[in-house]
Write a protein that holds these residues in place. Sequence first.
Motif, PDB file in Angstrom:
ATOM      1  N   GLU A   1       0.835  -1.198   0.000  1.00  0.00           N
ATOM      2  CA  GLU A   1       0.000   0.000   0.000  1.00  0.00           C
ATOM      3  C   GLU A   1       0.870   1.248   0.000  1.00  0.00           C
ATOM      4  OE1 GLU A   1      -4.146   1.497   2.116  1.00  0.00           O
ATOM      5  OE2 GLU A   1      -2.767   0.203   3.219  1.00  0.00           O
ATOM      6  N   VAL A   2       0.415   2.269  -0.730  1.00  0.00           N
ATOM      7  CA  VAL A   2       1.140   3.534  -0.800  1.00  0.00           C
ATOM      8  C   VAL A   2       0.140   4.686  -0.716  1.00  0.00           C
ATOM      9  CG1 VAL A   2       2.905   2.497  -2.289  1.00  0.00           C
ATOM     10  CG2 VAL A   2       1.032   3.798  -3.328  1.00  0.00           C
ATOM     11  N   TYR A   3       0.662   5.855  -0.341  1.00  0.00           N
ATOM     12  CA  TYR A   3      -0.067   7.096  -0.505  1.00  0.00           C
ATOM     13  C   TYR A   3       0.460   7.709  -1.793  1.00  0.00           C
ATOM     14  CZ  TYR A   3      -0.767   6.493   4.537  1.00  0.00           C
ATOM     15  OH  TYR A   3      -1.074   5.985   5.779  1.00  0.00           O
ATOM     16  N   SER A   4      -0.423   8.061  -2.708  1.00  0.00           N
ATOM     17  CA  SER A   4       0.049   8.569  -3.988  1.00  0.00           C
ATOM     18  C   SER A   4      -0.881   9.640  -4.535  1.00  0.00           C
ATOM     19  CB  SER A   4       0.180   7.434  -5.012  1.00  0.00           C
ATOM     20  OG  SER A   4      -1.105   6.964  -5.390  1.00  0.00           O
ATOM     21  N   ALA A   5      -0.357  10.376  -5.502  1.00  0.00           N
ATOM     22  CA  ALA A   5      -1.136  11.361  -6.244  1.00  0.00           C
ATOM     23  C   ALA A   5      -0.515  11.457  -7.627  1.00  0.00           C
ATOM     24  CB  ALA A   5      -1.139  12.710  -5.539  1.00  0.00           C
ATOM     25  N   VAL A   6      -1.141  12.212  -8.503  1.00  0.00           N
ATOM     26  CA  VAL A   6      -0.617  12.393  -9.863  1.00  0.00           C
ATOM     27  C   VAL A   6      -0.534  13.884 -10.149  1.00  0.00           C
ATOM     28  CG1 VAL A   6      -0.960  11.928 -12.317  1.00  0.00           C
ATOM     29  CG2 VAL A   6      -1.649  10.208 -10.620  1.00  0.00           C
ATOM     30  N   PHE A   7       0.643  14.320 -10.609  1.00  0.00           N
ATOM     31  CA  PHE A   7       0.865  15.730 -10.895  1.00  0.00           C
ATOM     32  C   PHE A   7       1.365  15.932 -12.327  1.00  0.00           C
ATOM     33  CE2 PHE A   7       1.217  15.510  -6.310  1.00  0.00           C
ATOM     34  CZ  PHE A   7       0.594  16.661  -5.874  1.00  0.00           C
TER      35      PHE A   7
END
Length: 222
Positions: free
Chosen positions: A122-128
Amino acid sequence: MEYILNIETATKNCSVALAKGGKTIVCKEIAEEGYSHAERLHVFIEAIIKEAGITLNDLSAIAVSQGPGSYTGLRIGVSAAKGLCYALDIPLIAVDTLQALASQVTISSGLIIPMIDARRMEVYSAVFAPNLERKREVLAEIITENSFEDLQETLYFVGDCAEKCKSVLTKENYVFLDKIVHPSAKEMSAISFDKFKKRDTVDVAYFEPYYLKDFMITTSKK
């Protein structure tokens, strides 16, 4: 010109930077397995203020990494930032941890995917986008071979999840930038200064870190 103290404690990296007019002038940080934030943070703050030849009263604001990230790390950083803001009567600025991590990448095309380890797969992620415009909200997600398959651009992955994700994320358009591991207070400087100019601050009394997911609390069965 405004001095802003930036505090980053969301991961293993205990990082403090002093910025003048949005430019980092002094930074001290250390990434240790044992999470030494409680012992290091205030020492770093005192050392930076002394090295810069200013006093705490010269600060215009305090910026703190808001998460997501380590529960304990975030609590330590936010508590320290709040204490300084109360004592100095200056505003508190909250900086998106994943945005600060993504800002270490310089590209003209493609997408940046900062990831922070959340244990197991599991990861914390976002897209920029390259200009740091957010293209997808922050998620706590389990990485599989199908993750991010809807994105056809070249994807640049950064963060402390590279080793565990490389064996799963193997598509040709996936690029891992191994040297960018932890968010740093250095990268918070420009972001916090921009927020300061816009008066984009948070309530010192009520601000809480962005944990993203709560601890799982279980009770024994009787």
